[in-house]
Design a protein around this motif. Structure first.
Motif, short mmCIF file in Angstrom:
data_model
loop_
_atom_site.label_atom_id
_atom_site.label_comp_id
_atom_site.label_asym_id
_atom_site.label_seq_id
_atom_site.Cartn_x
_atom_site.Cartn_y
_atom_site.Cartn_z
N ALA A 178 1.13 -0.80 0.03
CA ALA A 178 0.00 0.11 0.35
C ALA A 178 1.14 1.23 0.01
O ALA A 178 0.44 2.40 -0.20
CB ALA A 178 -0.99 0.61 0.96
N PHE A 179 2.22 1.51 1.14
CA PHE A 179 3.18 2.11 0.91
C PHE A 179 3.45 3.03 -0.58
O PHE A 179 3.81 3.62 -1.03
CB PHE A 179 4.28 2.19 1.90
CG PHE A 179 2.94 3.12 3.02
CD1 PHE A 179 2.98 3.79 3.52
CD2 PHE A 179 3.60 1.75 4.84
CE1 PHE A 179 3.18 4.59 4.28
CE2 PHE A 179 3.17 2.33 5.21
CZ PHE A 179 2.58 3.77 5.51
N MET A 180 3.85 1.30 -1.38
CA MET A 180 4.38 1.49 -2.33
C MET A 180 3.96 1.78 -3.35
O MET A 180 4.43 3.00 -4.17
CB MET A 180 5.20 -0.23 -3.15
CG MET A 180 5.70 -0.61 -1.74
SD MET A 180 7.86 0.78 -2.13
CE MET A 180 7.69 0.81 -3.74
N ALA A 181 2.65 1.73 -3.28
CA ALA A 181 1.07 2.19 -4.01
C ALA A 181 1.04 3.71 -4.14
O ALA A 181 0.62 4.04 -5.01
CB ALA A 181 0.25 1.40 -4.53
N LEU A 182 1.32 4.25 -3.42
CA LEU A 182 0.76 5.29 -2.72
C LEU A 182 1.99 6.38 -2.89
O LEU A 182 1.92 7.28 -3.96
CB LEU A 182 0.76 5.78 -0.88
CG LEU A 182 0.50 6.64 -0.52
CD1 LEU A 182 -0.24 7.51 -1.20
CD2 LEU A 182 0.59 7.16 1.17
N TYR A 183 3.05 5.52 -2.78
CA TYR A 183 4.41 6.43 -4.00
C TYR A 183 4.39 6.41 -5.18
O TYR A 183 4.47 7.77 -5.30
CB TYR A 183 4.97 5.88 -3.58
CG TYR A 183 7.11 6.54 -3.59
CD1 TYR A 183 7.84 7.68 -2.68
CD2 TYR A 183 7.44 6.28 -5.02
CE1 TYR A 183 8.46 7.48 -2.64
CE2 TYR A 183 8.68 6.61 -5.16
CZ TYR A 183 9.45 7.64 -4.67
OH TYR A 183 10.21 7.82 -4.95
#
Length: 204
Positions: free
Chosen positions: A68-73
């Motif tokens: 989820a963090f990577m997708a937000l980035y």
């Protein structure tokens, strides 16, 4: 690896995760911080920015949370460099008009942005070779994107001084923030190159 588009479910997952971690940023602070990191002339490693967002959690993070963090980035990066950026936070007015204004989301985004950008902006503003016009542009961008970190009493004083309601002033500043956010990465790139502190491989 191609990540799926950042979803509402991932947004809710990150909000919940961050709320449960000690000393972690909020989701809005995270969004402002990542925007600043993505625009930076010196890239941060994933583990570095994760540590800033949720201190001590990197090694024990659930895979779904990490994705989820990577997708937000990736979403913010695509907006900055490809599709056009718009602020992910908004001002909240009461249904009766502008007598009540909730600026917490904007405050959090500005706090995250300042956290992520202050270091490299200070380097650029202190660069002896950088033209005064570019330094002025950087200072104005910093003041605009970080506007909502100032105290509510100061916002009220500025509004009174300019003959505006607090709601009108905040709405104006919110619109200016969006304008500066749209061109911020380009401004940083131009300033970094002209500062002579930066080359294709990183800071000199």
């Amino acid at each position: 690896m191609q990540l799926p588009e950042f979803s509402k479910q991932q947004s809710d997952l990150l909000s919940q995760f961050l709320a449960q971690q000690q000393n972690a940023l909020s989701l809005a602070q995270t969004q402002g911080y990542l925007f600043a990191v993505i625009c930076a002339p010196e890239p941060l490693d994933v583990h570095q920015w994760l540590e800033e967002i949720a201190p001590g959690c990197d090694g024990q993070m659930d895979e779904q949370v990490l994705f989820a963090f990577m997708a937000l980035y990736q979403k913010i990066s695509e907006q900055v460099f490809e599709t056009g950026f718009s602020l992910p936070v908004s001002l909240q007015f009461s249904s009766q008009g502008q007598d009540y204004l909730d600026i917490q989301e904007c405050q959090h985004w500005s706090q995250g942005f300042i956290n992520g950008a202050q270091g490299y902006l200070n380097k650029l503003l202190g660069a002896p070779h950088l033209a005064d016009e570019l330094k002025e542009a950087l200072t104005t961008a910093l003041q605009s994107l970080g506007f909502f970190i100032i105290e509510s009493t100061e916002i009220a004083a500025i509004a009174t001084e300019n003959g505006l309601s607090e709601g009108q002033l905040c709405q104006q500043q919110y619109e200016v923030m969006n304008e500066f956010a749209t061109g911020f990465a380009e401004l940083i790139e131009v300033a970094a190159v002209n500062s002579q502190l930066y080359n294709d491989e990183g800071w000199n």
